[in-house]
Motif scaffolding. Structure first.
Motif, PDB file in Angstrom:
ATOM      1  N   HIS A  15       5.313  -5.027  -1.399  1.00 23.15           N
ATOM      2  CA  HIS A  15       4.358  -5.191  -2.511  1.00 23.15           C
ATOM      3  C   HIS A  15       4.989  -4.702  -3.810  1.00 23.15           C
ATOM      4  O   HIS A  15       4.844  -5.330  -4.855  1.00 23.15           O
TER       5      HIS A  15
ATOM      6  N   GLU B  67       2.168   1.265  -5.550  1.00 25.74           N
ATOM      7  CA  GLU B  67       2.828   0.750  -4.340  1.00 25.74           C
ATOM      8  C   GLU B  67       3.993   1.656  -3.937  1.00 25.74           C
ATOM      9  O   GLU B  67       4.189   1.940  -2.750  1.00 25.74           O
TER      10      GLU B  67
ATOM     11  N   GLU C 285       4.429  -1.735   1.886  1.00 28.75           N
ATOM     12  CA  GLU C 285       4.193  -1.236   0.522  1.00 28.75           C
ATOM     13  C   GLU C 285       5.417  -1.516  -0.358  1.00 28.75           C
ATOM     14  O   GLU C 285       5.272  -1.857  -1.536  1.00 28.75           O
TER      15      GLU C 285
ATOM     16  N   GLU D  60      -4.758  -4.020   2.255  1.00 31.49           N
ATOM     17  CA  GLU D  60      -5.190  -2.630   2.045  1.00 31.49           C
ATOM     18  C   GLU D  60      -6.328  -2.273   3.003  1.00 31.49           C
ATOM     19  O   GLU D  60      -6.433  -1.122   3.447  1.00 31.49           O
TER      20      GLU D  60
HETATM   21 FE   FE2 Z   1       0.237  -2.054  -1.059  1.00 33.24          FE
END
Ligand code: FE2
Ligand code: FE2
Length: 203
Positions: free
Chosen positions: A65, A31, A62, A153
């Motif tokens: 995440h 990530e 990202e 994704e």
């Molecule tokens: Fe991701």
């Protein structure tokens, strides 16, 4: 799935489920790399406003995440060390320099975007494999998280392909190049699977 030409070997799922802690640690590194790669591409092309906005949005996701995986690691008492060498991404970048069916050298921007697309596609495939393989009632938090990431994704894959097409006036070339790189990515994934049984997102 998406553009992938080589499905993940079922043995990968067994390795991943056998060591979810190792998978989560590798996932956290992925990530962070996804965020920093998107930011580095945006920083290199400040003249492309649409690309800058799309990639900084993607990097924000990202990073979100990343933070969530880091919290999951902490709650499991797992420690995130320094990132290992990313053999998968390095092999993809090397493969992009091999002889191409595209006449003339493919643009490095298009290639970097398509490599980003392939990495997202492989993550997407593997998060779904983990979700499908987890027995009912086991790791409900992880299952919910990976179900969300699977969709995310897939969207990131599309963003990268769309940006590659917007970066050139030759959409067919982008499709041809993506198919060519996807063949190479399939070979890389098969080779890595033979070399290692570690629980990693892309290895
Ligand atoms: Fe991701
Ligand atoms: Fe992503």
């Amino acid at each position: 799935m998406l553009c992938l030409v080589s499905p993940t070997d079922p043995a990968w799922v067994a390795h991943a489920l056998g060591d979810l802690g190792a998978l989560l640690i590798d996932h956290a590194h992925c990530e962070m790399k996804a965020a920093s790669n998107a930011l580095s591409l945006a920083a290199r092309h400040p003249e492309r406003v649409d690309l800058v906005l799309a990639l900084t949005d993607l990097a924000k996701e990202e990073l979100d995440h990343y933070q969530r995986v880091v919290r999951m690691l902490a709650s499991r008492g797992l420690v995130l060390g320094t990132p290992p060498v990313d053999e998968y991404a390095a092999a993809l970048r090397r493969a992009a320099h091999e002889k191409s069916v595209i006449p003339g050298p493919p643009s490095s921007l298009v290639d970097r975007l398509l490599i980003g697309a392939l990495i997202e596609a492989r993550s997407c495939e593997r998060f779904k494999l983990v979700v499908d393989a987890l027995p009912e009632g086991v790791e409900p938090e992880l299952r919910a998280f990976y179900t969300e990431l699977f969709a995310c994704e897939a969207r990131h894959f599309r963003t990268y392909v769309d940006l590659a097409k917007a970066a050139t006036d030759d959409e067919r070339m982008v499709d041809t190049r993506l198919a060519e790189l996807a063949e190479k990515e399939g070979r890389i994934v098969r080779d890595l699977a033979e070399q290692s049984t570690r629980a990693t997102v892309h290895g």
